[in-house]
Design a protein around this motif. Sequence first.
Motif, PDB file in Angstrom:
ATOM      1  N   HIS A   1       0.839  -1.201   0.000  1.00 53.60           N
ATOM      2  CA  HIS A   1       0.000   0.000   0.000  1.00 53.60           C
ATOM      3  C   HIS A   1       0.871   1.247   0.000  1.00 53.60           C
ATOM      4  O   HIS A   1       1.938   1.266   0.619  1.00 53.60           O
ATOM      5  CB  HIS A   1      -0.892   0.034   1.247  1.00 53.60           C
ATOM      6  CG  HIS A   1      -2.015  -0.946   1.220  1.00 53.60           C
ATOM      7  ND1 HIS A   1      -3.178  -0.741   0.512  1.00 53.60           N
ATOM      8  CD2 HIS A   1      -2.167  -2.141   1.844  1.00 53.60           C
ATOM      9  CE1 HIS A   1      -3.999  -1.761   0.694  1.00 53.60           C
ATOM     10  NE2 HIS A   1      -3.404  -2.632   1.502  1.00 53.60           N
ATOM     11  N   PRO A   2       0.394   2.310  -0.667  1.00 46.53           N
ATOM     12  CA  PRO A   2       1.118   3.582  -0.588  1.00 46.53           C
ATOM     13  C   PRO A   2       0.826   4.270   0.745  1.00 46.53           C
ATOM     14  O   PRO A   2      -0.297   4.243   1.251  1.00 46.53           O
ATOM     15  CB  PRO A   2       0.545   4.382  -1.764  1.00 46.53           C
ATOM     16  CG  PRO A   2      -0.846   3.836  -1.938  1.00 46.53           C
ATOM     17  CD  PRO A   2      -0.773   2.379  -1.557  1.00 46.53           C
ATOM     18  N   GLU A   3       1.851   4.890   1.303  1.00 49.03           N
ATOM     19  CA  GLU A   3       1.682   5.653   2.529  1.00 49.03           C
ATOM     20  C   GLU A   3       0.911   6.933   2.234  1.00 49.03           C
ATOM     21  O   GLU A   3       1.066   7.538   1.167  1.00 49.03           O
ATOM     22  CB  GLU A   3       3.058   5.965   3.121  1.00 49.03           C
ATOM     23  CG  GLU A   3       3.022   6.487   4.539  1.00 49.03           C
ATOM     24  CD  GLU A   3       4.421   6.732   5.084  1.00 49.03           C
ATOM     25  OE1 GLU A   3       4.600   6.659   6.307  1.00 49.03           O
ATOM     26  OE2 GLU A   3       5.339   6.997   4.280  1.00 49.03           O
ATOM     27  N   TRP A   4       0.070   7.379   3.168  1.00 51.76           N
ATOM     28  CA  TRP A   4      -0.788   8.543   2.968  1.00 51.76           C
ATOM     29  C   TRP A   4       0.010   9.820   2.683  1.00 51.76           C
ATOM     30  O   TRP A   4      -0.288  10.527   1.710  1.00 51.76           O
ATOM     31  CB  TRP A   4      -1.685   8.738   4.186  1.00 51.76           C
ATOM     32  CG  TRP A   4      -2.559   9.946   4.134  1.00 51.76           C
ATOM     33  CD1 TRP A   4      -2.403  11.102   4.836  1.00 51.76           C
ATOM     34  CD2 TRP A   4      -3.734  10.149   3.332  1.00 51.76           C
ATOM     35  NE1 TRP A   4      -3.388  12.002   4.541  1.00 51.76           N
ATOM     36  CE2 TRP A   4      -4.229  11.447   3.614  1.00 51.76           C
ATOM     37  CE3 TRP A   4      -4.409   9.355   2.402  1.00 51.76           C
ATOM     38  CZ2 TRP A   4      -5.360  11.957   3.001  1.00 51.76           C
ATOM     39  CZ3 TRP A   4      -5.544   9.876   1.788  1.00 51.76           C
ATOM     40  CH2 TRP A   4      -6.015  11.155   2.092  1.00 51.76           C
ATOM     41  N   PRO A   5       1.053  10.151   3.445  1.00 44.92           N
ATOM     42  CA  PRO A   5       1.772  11.399   3.141  1.00 44.92           C
ATOM     43  C   PRO A   5       2.598  11.257   1.862  1.00 44.92           C
ATOM     44  O   PRO A   5       3.071  10.164   1.527  1.00 44.92           O
ATOM     45  CB  PRO A   5       2.697  11.590   4.362  1.00 44.92           C
ATOM     46  CG  PRO A   5       2.204  10.647   5.402  1.00 44.92           C
ATOM     47  CD  PRO A   5       1.572   9.517   4.668  1.00 44.92           C
ATOM     48  N   PRO A   6       2.773  12.364   1.138  1.00 44.32           N
ATOM     49  CA  PRO A   6       3.671  12.345  -0.023  1.00 44.32           C
ATOM     50  C   PRO A   6       5.078  11.949   0.417  1.00 44.32           C
ATOM     51  O   PRO A   6       5.460  12.241   1.549  1.00 44.32           O
ATOM     52  CB  PRO A   6       3.622  13.796  -0.530  1.00 44.32           C
ATOM     53  CG  PRO A   6       2.378  14.376   0.074  1.00 44.32           C
ATOM     54  CD  PRO A   6       2.170  13.674   1.371  1.00 44.32           C
TER      55      PRO A   6
END
Length: 799
Positions: free
Chosen positions: A376-381
């Motif tokens: 999964h991609p992490e929420w913060p850029p």
Amino acid sequence: MKRTQWLPVLSMLMLNACTSPSSHFTEPIPPLRLIAGQADTLLISDMFYADRYDSLRWSPHPQIHIDYQDDTCIVILQPAADFEGLTALELHLHGEVMHIPVFVDLLQRHTFRYRPSRPARSVTVMGSFNNWNRRSHPLTDPDGDGVYELTLPFEPGRYEYKFVVDGAELIDPANPDKVSNPFGSYNSALTVRPRHPDTVFLHQIGHETRRDSLKLSFFFEHPDPPRALRPADVIALVDNRRLTGDAIRIDGQRIDILLPKSELKGMHWLRAAVSFNGQATLLQTVPLWNGQPADGRRNPFTWHDAVLYSIIIDRFFDGDPANSRPIEDPRLPEKTNYQGGDLQGILQKIEEGYFDSLGVNALWISPVNDNTEKAHPEWPPPHRYFSGYHGYWPVHHQRVDEHFGDLELLRRLVKTAHERGIRVLLDFIANHVHEDHPFFREHRDWFGSVELPDGRKNIRLWDEYRLTTWFEPFLPSFDYIGSEEALQTMADNAVWWLEQTGADGFRHDAVKHIPNRFWRTLTRKLRQRVAPVRETPLFQIGETFGGYDLVQSYVNPGQLDGQFNFNVFYTARQVFLTPGADFAILRDELAKTHRVYGMNHLMGNIMDSHDQVRYMALADGDLALDSPDATEIGWQQPPQVDDPQSYDKVRLYLTYLLTIPGVPTLYYGDEIGMTGAADPDNRRFMRFGEALNDQERALLAATRRLVRLRRRHSALRYGDFYPVLADTAVFAYLRSDMNERLLIVLNKSTQPQSRTLRLPAMYPEKKARDLLTQNSYIIDNQHLQLRLAPMSGRIFRLE
């Protein structure tokens, strides 16, 4: 600041508060701390444990009004407006008389002032005193002079704060005292001094064993007592029974407490303090085993004896290559994928004696639950992809992750650890699950919504929506306030893990994001269903980032035994690593901790954790304390240790860590000086044996010596804490119990330092023996002259 002791939200009262599992009242009831003239509301089950409270009766008190509501088991206590000091409340339950020590403080007031450079719509102050609430404390300018003001009451201590001006966070331009924070910037710092200028302290002098009794001797330190000390000034309790009459004898400022040995079979706790002209000492605590002061060798294990070692399973040791299967996803970097560590690897290191040689006697292992196979991609850029290698993305509540092993292997690990005298804590996740977990798929009503009414996503709003925020869009948070079924199910699941594995307790994740009612329910179940069949007491320690009031609201007999003490950690890190920073800052922070939790507390002390930049990276200069890009440095320029002196800095901090009150916690790799920037760079794979360089081997040997000293010397585990000297280079303090007295002296300077330490006049010791070198030094007329090597720590036994 005013707080509601242990009961921050009355609507979250646990069910059946008046019926809870049994206790024989030998467990000391923690002291209460109230504010003069202000009512405080407490839940009885947070104060102490009993099988039921239906016959509870309170005796009237001349200075504290007591309003007990027996239908809800709530008591409202209000001290007189002009009363301060220490007293004791008497209560009766099931034919027993018990006493609860109560500290009452008169608060001091401080005025915050801010003059904006241009007209402001909103000016507020947030800080460690209000859990960093951006809205709760507005400043006003009623006289129109352009200066916004707010006056607040404070207990003594050190507080961090910022102004929030039209949404922008600003330090106080009128206050030069500032400290770095975990977010790459600074906070202003406010120190509130004690109301009474005189230092008072109750010293442990020693004990004498007689044929039928035990004599414990204390000395009340007061620079100029205005009158003679009286027995009524002394509050002394054995377990929860106050001592009176001939049990307390006074000769000047010396206090002798006489206890009949016939009443001291098994484990008991003597607590004593002095309340003198409105000023009170901290409680001294003396653990007793079969009529003698406990020394940690003959008495049963308590969690004061623990040296905890924190392990991320996937990053420790690969004992079974057959389950080393990284997730196949081209978007997933190697450092956020599974790397092969497993339960078999930990078991192998237990069997090889690694932890025995290190001296640790308790393991905290990262979550074992089965985790998602998705990336999964992490929420913060910049939205980098992660796997669930860390264990915090559970997809099942009763399965062990196949990358780590299985339930039977976990049972064998725990059993083998126990055979070597090592306790095991599991990491329990009660805040959330992964979106593929059957609980979320089958019971959406157990969870809150990620959508906020204003259109924002309720993600990582740690303080603004503390009890409802989600960590990631794919990690739904439980709604325990709205779902009793979810609460009961997860509490039962925690009990299941201890029953199935034999583990000794939990490290709890994200405690502050879960209502107190959950922790009360869980602890009640553990006391009822698990504790009665265990010889080793269960232990629960939590993780909460926030001010003392918030952290403490979860620490009591009805909830958790302790939490990791990030307030002390951040202060210590700042002082040790900042040239010129005064150790008095750390001394005051430790004093605040001792006021809140007592000197004999079970709060966790750390140098590193899986959420913090490694201390070595800071000590070696790869990152600054206020680096805003610690995560990116870990990805783009991972730190490497360049300066051999950095190992001395780590050794110095470990000397401090292993000699202060609380539960010292080593994060895997601390013992070799592992470096690393922010997560995930702080989670590198552990190295052993031939993979270590000479400096790492030397630090490992030094860490082993320090841990062994803590394990051997009861004063480091049960003793009090008395500062002797604190300046910009040297910190010296005493740890004393009824068996021995130790002096710890730390020099953080890169230059040698000479100091003459003045020891308290009532101490009889004439010699100081260095426990690391065995060299002895004369104490001449209470003065000890020392020359300290650069970046070094010394541990002396006074004889």
